[in-house]
Design a protein around this motif. Structure first.
Motif, PDB file in Angstrom:
ATOM      1  N   CYS A  35       0.813  -1.224   0.000  1.00 26.06           N
ATOM      2  CA  CYS A  35       0.000   0.000   0.000  1.00 26.06           C
ATOM      3  C   CYS A  35       0.846   1.274   0.000  1.00 26.06           C
ATOM      4  CB  CYS A  35      -0.940   0.003   1.194  1.00 26.06           C
ATOM      5  SG  CYS A  35      -0.125   0.017   2.805  1.00 26.06           S
ATOM      6  N   CYS A  88      -2.407  -6.307   0.654  1.00 26.59           N
ATOM      7  CA  CYS A  88      -1.127  -5.615   0.447  1.00 26.59           C
ATOM      8  C   CYS A  88      -0.126  -6.524  -0.258  1.00 26.59           C
ATOM      9  CB  CYS A  88      -0.561  -5.112   1.775  1.00 26.59           C
ATOM     10  SG  CYS A  88      -1.363  -3.611   2.343  1.00 26.59           S
ATOM     11  N   ALA A 103      -1.094  -6.576  -3.854  1.00 29.93           N
ATOM     12  CA  ALA A 103      -0.735  -5.313  -4.512  1.00 29.93           C
ATOM     13  C   ALA A 103       0.762  -5.268  -4.791  1.00 29.93           C
ATOM     14  CB  ALA A 103      -1.143  -4.131  -3.637  1.00 29.93           C
ATOM     15  N   ALA A 104       1.573  -5.731  -3.842  1.00 26.99           N
ATOM     16  CA  ALA A 104       3.021  -5.762  -4.033  1.00 26.99           C
ATOM     17  C   ALA A 104       3.388  -6.735  -5.155  1.00 26.99           C
ATOM     18  CB  ALA A 104       3.717  -6.173  -2.736  1.00 26.99           C
ATOM     19  N   ARG A 105       2.672  -7.847  -5.227  1.00 25.75           N
ATOM     20  CA  ARG A 105       2.913  -8.840  -6.285  1.00 25.75           C
ATOM     21  C   ARG A 105       2.566  -8.268  -7.658  1.00 25.75           C
ATOM     22  NH1 ARG A 105       0.360 -14.943  -6.227  1.00 25.75           N
ATOM     23  NH2 ARG A 105       1.456 -15.723  -8.058  1.00 25.75           N
ATOM     24  N   LYS A 106       1.408  -7.613  -7.745  1.00 28.85           N
ATOM     25  CA  LYS A 106       0.941  -7.066  -9.021  1.00 28.85           C
ATOM     26  C   LYS A 106       1.888  -5.987  -9.543  1.00 28.85           C
ATOM     27  CE  LYS A 106      -3.118  -5.108 -11.219  1.00 28.85           C
ATOM     28  NZ  LYS A 106      -4.464  -4.570 -11.039  1.00 28.85           N
ATOM     29  N   ALA A 107       2.376  -5.127  -8.650  1.00 24.32           N
ATOM     30  CA  ALA A 107       3.268  -4.037  -9.054  1.00 24.32           C
ATOM     31  C   ALA A 107       4.739  -4.469  -9.083  1.00 24.32           C
ATOM     32  CB  ALA A 107       3.095  -2.860  -8.101  1.00 24.32           C
ATOM     33  N   ARG A 108       5.001  -5.724  -8.750  1.00 25.12           N
ATOM     34  CA  ARG A 108       6.362  -6.294  -8.727  1.00 25.12           C
ATOM     35  C   ARG A 108       7.302  -5.508  -7.812  1.00 25.12           C
ATOM     36  NH1 ARG A 108       7.465  -9.970 -13.066  1.00 25.12           N
ATOM     37  NH2 ARG A 108       5.688 -10.141 -14.444  1.00 25.12           N
ATOM     38  N   ARG A 109       6.765  -5.001  -6.706  1.00 23.74           N
ATOM     39  CA  ARG A 109       7.586  -4.191  -5.799  1.00 23.74           C
ATOM     40  C   ARG A 109       8.622  -5.022  -5.047  1.00 23.74           C
ATOM     41  NH1 ARG A 109       2.615  -1.103  -4.380  1.00 23.74           N
ATOM     42  NH2 ARG A 109       2.604   0.656  -5.803  1.00 23.74           N
ATOM     43  N   LYS A 152      11.499  -5.636  -7.379  1.00 17.29           N
ATOM     44  CA  LYS A 152      12.350  -4.446  -7.486  1.00 17.29           C
ATOM     45  C   LYS A 152      13.215  -4.277  -6.244  1.00 17.29           C
ATOM     46  CE  LYS A 152       9.122  -2.165 -10.571  1.00 17.29           C
ATOM     47  NZ  LYS A 152       7.954  -1.314 -10.638  1.00 17.29           N
TER      48      LYS A 152
END
Length: 89
Positions: free
Chosen positions: A14, A55, A58-64, A67
């Protein structure tokens, strides 16, 4: 008496800054294994995620997390992290 400073970390899902104790640390060990670190003591590079599955997704989808760790993370690892979160939460 001096007030202690509360360490803040950013959730990879998030993006909110929260106290470190409210988040779960995901760690990449020196051997390259990615796991959940509930104690916050494992050696390696760490990234933080809220204790909610939303969360993590969301982190998986944005590949955070990829990174943060500078490597590709297999789907099995995300699935295992999600299972651990379901069991913990």
């Amino acid at each position: 008496m001096q007030k202690r400073k509360v360490p803040l970390r950013m959730c990879a899902g998030c993006g909110q800054m929260k106290p470190k104790k409210e988040l779960i640390r995901v760690v990449k060990s020196p051997e390259g294994e990615i796991s959940m670190d509930l104690t916050g003591r494992k050696p390696g590079r760490g990234a933080y995620v809220c204790k909610s599955i939303d969360c993590l997704k969301a982190a998986r989808k944005a590949r955070r997390l990829e990174k943060a760790f500078s490597c590709r993370i297999p789907d099995e690892v995300y699935d295992r992290l999600e299972e651990e979160l379901r069991g913990d939460g």
